[in-house]
Design a protein around this motif. Structure first.
Motif, mmCIF file in Angstrom:
data_model
loop_
_atom_site.group_PDB
_atom_site.id
_atom_site.type_symbol
_atom_site.label_atom_id
_atom_site.label_comp_id
_atom_site.label_asym_id
_atom_site.label_seq_id
_atom_site.Cartn_x
_atom_site.Cartn_y
_atom_site.Cartn_z
ATOM 1 N N LEU A 3 0.833 -1.201 0.000
ATOM 2 C CA LEU A 3 0.000 0.000 0.000
ATOM 3 C C LEU A 3 0.868 1.252 0.000
ATOM 4 O O LEU A 3 2.023 1.223 0.420
ATOM 5 C CB LEU A 3 -0.898 0.001 1.234
ATOM 6 N N LYS A 4 0.308 2.335 -0.460
ATOM 7 C CA LYS A 4 0.991 3.623 -0.447
ATOM 8 C C LYS A 4 0.322 4.510 0.601
ATOM 9 O O LYS A 4 -0.836 4.336 0.926
ATOM 10 C CB LYS A 4 0.918 4.283 -1.818
ATOM 11 N N ILE A 5 1.087 5.465 1.111
ATOM 12 C CA ILE A 5 0.550 6.438 2.061
ATOM 13 C C ILE A 5 0.157 7.686 1.286
ATOM 14 O O ILE A 5 0.945 8.221 0.508
ATOM 15 C CB ILE A 5 1.593 6.812 3.138
ATOM 16 N N TYR A 6 -1.068 8.136 1.486
ATOM 17 C CA TYR A 6 -1.581 9.331 0.830
ATOM 18 C C TYR A 6 -2.071 10.292 1.916
ATOM 19 O O TYR A 6 -2.927 9.935 2.724
ATOM 20 C CB TYR A 6 -2.719 8.966 -0.131
ATOM 21 N N ILE A 46 2.162 0.881 5.779
ATOM 22 C CA ILE A 46 2.397 0.298 4.455
ATOM 23 C C ILE A 46 2.320 -1.226 4.526
ATOM 24 O O ILE A 46 1.715 -1.863 3.671
ATOM 25 C CB ILE A 46 3.756 0.763 3.883
ATOM 26 N N TYR A 77 -6.828 7.701 9.908
ATOM 27 C CA TYR A 77 -6.663 7.204 8.548
ATOM 28 C C TYR A 77 -7.715 6.162 8.225
ATOM 29 O O TYR A 77 -8.441 5.698 9.096
ATOM 30 C CB TYR A 77 -5.266 6.606 8.361
ATOM 31 N N ASN A 80 -8.005 2.560 1.927
ATOM 32 C CA ASN A 80 -8.708 2.682 0.660
ATOM 33 C C ASN A 80 -8.215 1.544 -0.242
ATOM 34 O O ASN A 80 -7.253 1.702 -0.994
ATOM 35 C CB ASN A 80 -8.437 4.050 0.026
ATOM 36 N N GLN A 83 -8.035 2.008 -4.192
ATOM 37 C CA GLN A 83 -6.913 2.755 -4.748
ATOM 38 C C GLN A 83 -5.575 2.262 -4.196
ATOM 39 O O GLN A 83 -4.535 2.883 -4.436
ATOM 40 C CB GLN A 83 -7.091 4.246 -4.513
ATOM 41 N N ASN A 84 -5.621 1.193 -3.424
ATOM 42 C CA ASN A 84 -4.418 0.558 -2.891
ATOM 43 C C ASN A 84 -3.561 1.528 -2.063
ATOM 44 O O ASN A 84 -2.356 1.634 -2.258
ATOM 45 C CB ASN A 84 -3.595 -0.053 -4.034
ATOM 46 N N ARG A 85 -4.241 2.251 -1.173
ATOM 47 C CA ARG A 85 -3.505 3.214 -0.361
ATOM 48 C C ARG A 85 -4.135 3.413 1.011
ATOM 49 O O ARG A 85 -5.309 3.132 1.221
ATOM 50 C CB ARG A 85 -3.383 4.545 -1.091
ATOM 51 N N GLU A 87 -5.131 6.369 3.448
ATOM 52 C CA GLU A 87 -5.393 7.798 3.370
ATOM 53 C C GLU A 87 -5.351 8.410 4.769
ATOM 54 O O GLU A 87 -6.183 8.084 5.619
ATOM 55 C CB GLU A 87 -6.737 8.063 2.703
#
Length: 105
Positions: A3-6, A46, A77, A80, A83-85, A87
Motif C-alpha cells: 500500500l501507499k501512504i496518501y 504500508i 486514517y 482505501n 486505490q491501494n492506499r 489515506e
C-alpha cells in the motif's frame, strides 16, 4: 501488493498547523523534528495497515476510520483498498476537545 501512504489536503494543513504552533511555542528544531516523527510513524501502515484501532468517535460513518498514536497526536486514517492506499485524513492533538475530531474543515 504494498500500500501507499496518501496525505489528504486537510491532513497536510493540520500537520502544517502543528509545525507552526511548535515553531512559535518551542523552536524551529522541535517543529521539524516532531513533524518528521509524525510522518515517519505512518510508514508502518504500508505493511501493517490494520495496526491502528478503530476510532470510536467516528464509528457512525460509512468508512472505517482507524488511528495511530504518536506521543500526544492521533493520526486518523482509513484503508482505501480500491486505490491501494492508506489515506491519512487528520492529525489530531489529543489535548484538544474530543468533539473536534468530527470537524471537516
Amino acid at each position: 501488493m504494498e500500500l501507499k501512504i496518501y496525505w489528504t489536503d486537510f491532513a497536510k494543513t493540520e500537520l502544517k498547523n502543528i509545525f507552526k504552533h511548535l515553531k512559535e511555542n518551542a523552536s524551529l528544531k522541535v517543529a521539524k523534528n516532531e513533524n518528521k516523527k509524525i510522518v515517519q510513524s505512518t510508514l508502518r501502515l504500508i505493511t501493517q495497515p490494520e495496526i491502528g484501532q478503530v476510532e470510536p468517535m467516528l464509528a457512525e460513518t460509512e468508512i472505517e476510520f482507524r488511528y495511530l498514536l504518536h506521543q500526544s497526536y492521533k493520526i486518523i486514517y482509513w484503508i482505501n483498498s480500491k486505490q491501494n492506499r492508506i489515506e491519512i485524513m487528520d492529525v489530531f492533538e489529543t489535548h484538544q476537545q474530543p468533539e473536534k475530531i468530527k470537524r471537516t474543515k
